[in-house]
Design a protein around this motif. Sequence first.
Motif, PDB file in Angstrom:
ATOM      1  N   ASN A   1       5.302  47.194  83.606  1.00 18.94           N
ATOM      2  CA  ASN A   1       5.761  48.574  83.730  1.00 18.94           C
ATOM      3  C   ASN A   1       4.571  49.525  83.659  1.00 18.94           C
ATOM      4  OD1 ASN A   1       8.746  48.112  83.597  1.00 18.94           O
ATOM      5  ND2 ASN A   1       8.173  47.263  81.603  1.00 18.94           N
ATOM      6  N   GLY A   2       4.625  50.559  84.407  1.00 16.17           N
ATOM      7  CA  GLY A   2       3.592  51.596  84.377  1.00 16.17           C
ATOM      8  C   GLY A   2       4.189  52.931  84.747  1.00 16.17           C
ATOM      9  N   GLY A   3       3.554  54.018  84.258  1.00 11.99           N
ATOM     10  CA  GLY A   3       4.077  55.325  84.585  1.00 11.99           C
ATOM     11  C   GLY A   3       3.118  56.434  84.187  1.00 11.99           C
ATOM     12  N   ALA A   4       3.352  57.613  84.719  1.00 13.47           N
ATOM     13  CA  ALA A   4       2.551  58.802  84.387  1.00 13.47           C
ATOM     14  C   ALA A   4       3.472  59.999  84.363  1.00 13.47           C
ATOM     15  CB  ALA A   4       1.452  58.998  85.413  1.00 13.47           C
ATOM     16  N   THR A   5       3.321  60.863  83.339  1.00 12.76           N
ATOM     17  CA  THR A   5       4.125  62.073  83.216  1.00 12.76           C
ATOM     18  C   THR A   5       3.215  63.266  82.910  1.00 12.76           C
ATOM     19  OG1 THR A   5       4.505  61.686  80.853  1.00 12.76           O
ATOM     20  CG2 THR A   5       6.150  60.825  82.391  1.00 12.76           C
ATOM     21  N   ARG A   6       3.619  64.422  83.338  1.00  9.71           N
ATOM     22  CA  ARG A   6       2.941  65.678  82.989  1.00  9.71           C
ATOM     23  C   ARG A   6       3.997  66.606  82.425  1.00  9.71           C
ATOM     24  NH1 ARG A   6      -1.698  68.385  83.867  1.00  9.71           N
ATOM     25  NH2 ARG A   6      -1.609  70.668  84.046  1.00  9.71           N
ATOM     26  N   SER A   7       3.726  67.171  81.271  1.00 10.44           N
ATOM     27  CA  SER A   7       4.686  68.020  80.602  1.00 10.44           C
ATOM     28  C   SER A   7       4.009  69.258  80.061  1.00 10.44           C
ATOM     29  CB  SER A   7       5.374  67.251  79.463  1.00 10.44           C
ATOM     30  OG  SER A   7       4.410  66.814  78.517  1.00 10.44           O
ATOM     31  N   GLY A   8       4.773  70.293  79.810  1.00 11.51           N
ATOM     32  CA  GLY A   8       4.230  71.546  79.283  1.00 11.51           C
ATOM     33  C   GLY A   8       5.268  72.299  78.499  1.00 11.51           C
ATOM     34  N   SER A   9       4.843  73.385  77.831  1.00  4.81           N
ATOM     35  CA  SER A   9       5.746  74.204  77.031  1.00  4.81           C
ATOM     36  C   SER A   9       5.245  75.640  77.040  1.00  4.81           C
ATOM     37  CB  SER A   9       5.836  73.667  75.596  1.00  4.81           C
ATOM     38  OG  SER A   9       4.560  73.742  74.975  1.00  4.81           O
ATOM     39  N   GLY A  10       6.067  76.611  76.628  1.00  7.46           N
ATOM     40  CA  GLY A  10       5.678  78.013  76.565  1.00  7.46           C
ATOM     41  C   GLY A  10       6.234  78.801  77.721  1.00  7.46           C
ATOM     42  N   GLY A  11       6.520  80.113  77.491  1.00  7.09           N
ATOM     43  CA  GLY A  11       7.089  80.956  78.526  1.00  7.09           C
ATOM     44  C   GLY A  11       6.073  81.770  79.286  1.00  7.09           C
ATOM     45  N   GLY A  12       4.799  81.775  78.857  1.00 15.86           N
ATOM     46  CA  GLY A  12       3.779  82.517  79.590  1.00 15.86           C
ATOM     47  C   GLY A  12       3.591  83.943  79.122  1.00 15.86           C
ATOM     48  N   GLY A  13       4.312  84.438  78.004  1.00 15.14           N
ATOM     49  CA  GLY A  13       4.153  85.804  77.498  1.00 15.14           C
ATOM     50  C   GLY A  13       2.824  86.001  76.773  1.00 15.14           C
ATOM     51  N   ILE A  14       2.575  87.296  76.337  1.00 16.31           N
ATOM     52  CA  ILE A  14       1.288  87.625  75.694  1.00 16.31           C
ATOM     53  C   ILE A  14       1.165  86.925  74.366  1.00 16.31           C
ATOM     54  CG2 ILE A  14      -0.092  89.514  74.723  1.00 16.31           C
ATOM     55  CD1 ILE A  14       1.137  91.355  76.774  1.00 16.31           C
ATOM     56  N   ASN A  15       2.260  86.956  73.563  1.00 14.96           N
ATOM     57  CA  ASN A  15       2.211  86.388  72.222  1.00 14.96           C
ATOM     58  C   ASN A  15       2.696  84.937  72.146  1.00 14.96           C
ATOM     59  OD1 ASN A  15       1.266  88.836  71.148  1.00 14.96           O
ATOM     60  ND2 ASN A  15       3.390  89.642  71.011  1.00 14.96           N
ATOM     61  N   SER A  16       2.962  84.323  73.278  1.00 10.38           N
ATOM     62  CA  SER A  16       3.500  82.943  73.257  1.00 10.38           C
ATOM     63  C   SER A  16       2.429  81.945  73.635  1.00 10.38           C
ATOM     64  CB  SER A  16       4.685  82.811  74.218  1.00 10.38           C
ATOM     65  OG  SER A  16       4.266  83.070  75.536  1.00 10.38           O
ATOM     66  N   ALA A  17       2.469  80.803  72.960  1.00  9.13           N
ATOM     67  CA  ALA A  17       1.505  79.741  73.263  1.00  9.13           C
ATOM     68  C   ALA A  17       2.034  78.892  74.417  1.00  9.13           C
ATOM     69  CB  ALA A  17       1.291  78.864  72.028  1.00  9.13           C
ATOM     70  N   SER A  18       1.188  78.495  75.269  1.00  8.62           N
ATOM     71  CA  SER A  18       1.575  77.655  76.399  1.00  8.62           C
ATOM     72  C   SER A  18       0.557  76.556  76.585  1.00  8.62           C
ATOM     73  CB  SER A  18       1.699  78.500  77.679  1.00  8.62           C
ATOM     74  OG  SER A  18       0.441  79.054  78.015  1.00  8.62           O
ATOM     75  N   GLY A  19       0.995  75.464  77.162  1.00  9.35           N
ATOM     76  CA  GLY A  19       0.081  74.368  77.433  1.00  9.35           C
ATOM     77  C   GLY A  19       0.776  73.257  78.187  1.00  9.35           C
ATOM     78  N   SER A  20       0.015  72.406  78.740  1.00 11.18           N
ATOM     79  CA  SER A  20       0.531  71.261  79.481  1.00 11.18           C
ATOM     80  C   SER A  20      -0.392  70.084  79.263  1.00 11.18           C
ATOM     81  CB  SER A  20       0.656  71.585  80.972  1.00 11.18           C
ATOM     82  OG  SER A  20      -0.618  71.908  81.508  1.00 11.18           O
ATOM     83  N   GLY A  21       0.139  68.888  79.451  1.00  5.87           N
ATOM     84  CA  GLY A  21      -0.668  67.695  79.258  1.00  5.87           C
ATOM     85  C   GLY A  21      -0.138  66.515  80.064  1.00  5.87           C
ATOM     86  N   ASN A  22      -0.974  65.495  80.178  1.00  3.68           N
ATOM     87  CA  ASN A  22      -0.641  64.282  80.914  1.00  3.68           C
ATOM     88  C   ASN A  22      -0.422  63.111  79.957  1.00  3.68           C
ATOM     89  OD1 ASN A  22      -1.043  65.693  83.338  1.00  3.68           O
ATOM     90  ND2 ASN A  22      -3.239  65.208  83.325  1.00  3.68           N
ATOM     91  N   ASN A  23       0.366  62.184  80.377  1.00  8.43           N
ATOM     92  CA  ASN A  23       0.596  60.977  79.574  1.00  8.43           C
ATOM     93  C   ASN A  23       0.692  59.782  80.524  1.00  8.43           C
ATOM     94  OD1 ASN A  23       1.099  59.340  77.367  1.00  8.43           O
ATOM     95  ND2 ASN A  23       3.321  59.593  77.526  1.00  8.43           N
ATOM     96  N   TYR A  24      -0.095  58.750  80.297  1.00  6.80           N
ATOM     97  CA  TYR A  24      -0.126  57.551  81.135  1.00  6.80           C
ATOM     98  C   TYR A  24       0.243  56.344  80.288  1.00  6.80           C
ATOM     99  CZ  TYR A  24      -2.866  60.719  84.043  1.00  6.80           C
ATOM    100  OH  TYR A  24      -3.303  61.808  84.771  1.00  6.80           O
ATOM    101  N   GLN A  25       1.058  55.478  80.875  1.00  7.06           N
ATOM    102  CA  GLN A  25       1.465  54.259  80.165  1.00  7.06           C
ATOM    103  C   GLN A  25       1.333  53.041  81.092  1.00  7.06           C
ATOM    104  OE1 GLN A  25       4.283  56.502  80.746  1.00  7.06           O
ATOM    105  NE2 GLN A  25       3.594  57.908  79.133  1.00  7.06           N
ATOM    106  N   MET A  26       0.991  51.917  80.493  1.00  5.98           N
ATOM    107  CA  MET A  26       0.934  50.628  81.201  1.00  5.98           C
ATOM    108  C   MET A  26       1.256  49.545  80.180  1.00  5.98           C
ATOM    109  SD  MET A  26       0.380  48.980  84.033  1.00  5.98           S
ATOM    110  CE  MET A  26      -0.559  50.115  85.050  1.00  5.98           C
ATOM    111  N   SER A  27       2.245  48.694  80.501  1.00  7.15           N
ATOM    112  CA  SER A  27       2.622  47.648  79.544  1.00  7.15           C
ATOM    113  C   SER A  27       3.173  46.442  80.281  1.00  7.15           C
ATOM    114  CB  SER A  27       3.675  48.172  78.555  1.00  7.15           C
ATOM    115  OG  SER A  27       4.887  48.463  79.234  1.00  7.15           O
TER     116      SER A  27
END
Length: 482
Positions: A122-148
Amino acid sequence: MSLPKPVPFIAAARTAPAPSTLVVAILTVALSACAVGPDYQRPTAAEPTAYKEAQDWVPAAPADALNRGDWWTLFEDPILNQLEAAIDISNQNVAAAIAAYAQARALVREQRASMFPVISLNGGATRSGSGGGGINSASGSGNNYQMSIGGSWEPDVWGRLGRAVDSASAGAQASAADLASARLSAQGELAVNYFSLRQTDAQKRLLADTIDGYQRSLQITQNRYNAAIATKSDVLQAQTQLANTQSDDLGLTRQRAQLEHAIAVLIGKAPGDFALAPIAWKVTVPDIPVGLPSTLLQRRPDIAAAERRVAVANEQIGIAQSAFYPNLKLNASYGFGASQVAALFSASNNVWSLGLSAAQTLFNAGATSARVSEARASHEQAVASYRQTVLTAFQNVEDQLAATHVLGQQQELNRQSSLAADQVEQQALNRYRAGQISYTDVVTAQTAARSAGRTLIQVQADRQTTAVALIQSLGGGWQIAP
């Protein structure tokens, strides 16, 4: 009510070694496997020590050269040999049985594969993020890779998988016996149709000679009537007899065409593309050695198929009973996970898991017990069907032995009757020419001669077709099938 989806006893870990106690437990469970359900025993059946109708028959011996593959060669007919050779190649019923046998063998391989571990990658890759993009809100995104790579295995603790394999194997053996039955049936049907066609040819030749004789008789009566020696009724009787015989000849022509069409279908040809020319009929009836009744159980493919289906039903009992015990399953996996592809196979990012799961039905309102009872009843039905098949097989042999013995005696008597009737016919015609008897006496003698001749031909054909039926009743040959 059944348990929820089982959860592995050991949860996923990162770097800790697998507990040795779990490995010991797994091996203990696997090695203590025991199959539930009854062991198979071939059912008993009625088995006489000798055939009642065998009388002076010669018993089959190991030195007999004939086997089930070419039994028809004993009839010494090269055309029949050529036709029989086409059965395996072109007969569609045999082709269907061959396909069914191949399917049964594939099922055996499928069931056997269930006893081995299943390994998957099995193998896979995902990209996910959070935050609404406002001035006082934190936002970010990241990648995750798996192989098993993982594996699962269901140890056959209660013998369910092993019995499924045995059941499929017995089913394949039954399918092989069905194939032998289909082949033997097609071969026998072809031989019977062929001999019936040759019998029809012989009857047509007899009728052709009879029609010639009736035409001469009609001419004699016409001449005597013209000379005012015979009455008009003599001419009418001769005409009636000739017309009826010509009609019978047309009936034989229709019967021959139907037999020819049936032979064409048996060898896989369209009736319009097949024809058999009339030839002299060689009435060969082979001497058939008959073995002990016990060997019939080993030769007859229908008996073998019925016995193998008893084995299938027996294994189904064990499979049904295994549902009373928990299902165990082993799971293991080893793999990597990281947020960057370059770091995916780093030793610090490896993950592994090893688990043993169990599932047991606690309550299903007696459904499991009902399935066991159903399997037992199916087994009893298969046993009864097997015993009935054995009894029918012995009946077939006894019937054909009795018919063969009687027909041999009848043929000699019919031969004598035909010779005597021919002489009576000739004498009656001579006496009619001399004016000593009426033409009604001639008609009576001619009818008797024609009937005796046709009866003799019928008995000769019956002896051949009975020989074919006896060979089929014996399983297609004299030797024990492998």
